[in-house]
Design a protein around this motif. Structure first.
Motif, PDB file in Angstrom:
ATOM      1  N   LYS A   1      -3.395  -2.591   3.992  1.00 30.37           N
ATOM      2  CA  LYS A   1      -2.455  -1.539   3.595  1.00 30.37           C
ATOM      3  C   LYS A   1      -2.298  -0.596   4.778  1.00 30.37           C
ATOM      4  O   LYS A   1      -3.288  -0.086   5.315  1.00 30.37           O
ATOM      5  N   ASN A   2      -1.068  -0.393   5.202  1.00 34.15           N
ATOM      6  CA  ASN A   2      -0.750   0.507   6.316  1.00 34.15           C
ATOM      7  C   ASN A   2      -1.554   0.183   7.569  1.00 34.15           C
ATOM      8  O   ASN A   2      -2.006   1.067   8.287  1.00 34.15           O
TER       9      ASN A   2
ATOM     10  N   TYR B   1      -7.677  -3.360   3.334  1.00 31.63           N
ATOM     11  CA  TYR B   1      -7.807  -2.718   2.026  1.00 31.63           C
ATOM     12  C   TYR B   1      -8.822  -3.464   1.155  1.00 31.63           C
ATOM     13  O   TYR B   1      -9.652  -2.859   0.502  1.00 31.63           O
TER      14      TYR B   1
ATOM     15  N   ILE C   1      -2.674  -1.692  -6.103  1.00 37.98           N
ATOM     16  CA  ILE C   1      -2.585  -0.713  -5.015  1.00 37.98           C
ATOM     17  C   ILE C   1      -1.541   0.345  -5.345  1.00 37.98           C
ATOM     18  O   ILE C   1      -0.443   0.030  -5.813  1.00 37.98           O
TER      19      ILE C   1
ATOM     20  N   PHE D   1       1.272   2.905  -4.168  1.00 33.89           N
ATOM     21  CA  PHE D   1       2.234   3.061  -3.069  1.00 33.89           C
ATOM     22  C   PHE D   1       2.919   4.413  -3.208  1.00 33.89           C
ATOM     23  O   PHE D   1       3.240   4.839  -4.318  1.00 33.89           O
TER      24      PHE D   1
ATOM     25  N   ASP E   1       4.332   3.457   2.670  1.00 35.28           N
ATOM     26  CA  ASP E   1       3.225   2.520   2.452  1.00 35.28           C
ATOM     27  C   ASP E   1       3.724   1.080   2.513  1.00 35.28           C
ATOM     28  O   ASP E   1       4.817   0.766   2.027  1.00 35.28           O
TER      29      ASP E   1
ATOM     30  N   VAL F   1       2.151  -3.350   2.792  1.00 34.23           N
ATOM     31  CA  VAL F   1       1.028  -4.279   2.775  1.00 34.23           C
ATOM     32  C   VAL F   1       1.402  -5.548   3.524  1.00 34.23           C
ATOM     33  O   VAL F   1       2.564  -5.925   3.622  1.00 34.23           O
TER      34      VAL F   1
END
Length: 163
Positions: A93-94, A98, A122, A124, A129, A131
């Motif tokens: 993530k980002n 994650y 997750i 967002f 954001d 993935v």
């Protein structure tokens, strides 16, 4: 919504589990470096309801805030028989890891091919954001190959309604 008199209006758009996407690779990703986290090249969309998956960066960036179910899977094999010791898959993530699968095969001999899967829920933010799916394989010799075509690999996700 309710008008206060017992009449309820259903917002059908809010009941859809979108944005949603699923992608796969147009070909296997071969010759991947040993023991190196590598972005998986899912460059073909099976569907993309809101055009939020980018087939050139292999990235999902939903512009609607909320909780999303994200998943991915593929087969992984070594270029040499019975040398695959550690197959891992991860959701980033980002740009940061994650969640990942801590698989390790300490068998003798180790397998040549395995299937690996991952999923996560997750949050967002609805603007920036994103993935991506990464994988790595640790082999005793040679290189690693990712089987990611429509029959063996996928990367997808969808917004969870009511969460």
């Amino acid at each position: 919504t309710s008008d206060g008199s017992g009449n309820v209006t259903i917002n059908a758009a809010a009941m859809k589990m979108t944005p949603a996407f699923e992608a796969y690779g147009s070909a296997d990703q071969t010759g991947v470096a040993d023991n190196t986290w590598t972005k998986v090249n899912f460059n073909t969309e099976r569907f993309d309801t809101d055009s939020m998956y980018d087939t050139s960066t292999y990235r999902f960036t939903p512009t609607i805030a909320g909780k999303y179910y994200i998943y991915g899977g593929m087969a992984m094999y070594s270029s040499s028989t019975n040398t695959l010791q550690v197959p891992n898959i991860a959701i980033y993530k980002n740009g940061s890891q994650y969640k990942y699968t801590p698989q390790n095969y300490d068998t003798s001999p180790p397998p040549n091919e395995v299937s690996i899967f991952i999923s996560a829920i997750i949050d967002f933010n609805g603007s920036s954001d994103y993935v991506e799916l990464y994988a790595r394989g640790n082999v005793t010799s040679s290189t690693v190959n990712f089987e990611i075509t429509s029959a063996t690999g996928n990367f997808g996700g969808y917004k969870i309604i009511g969460a």
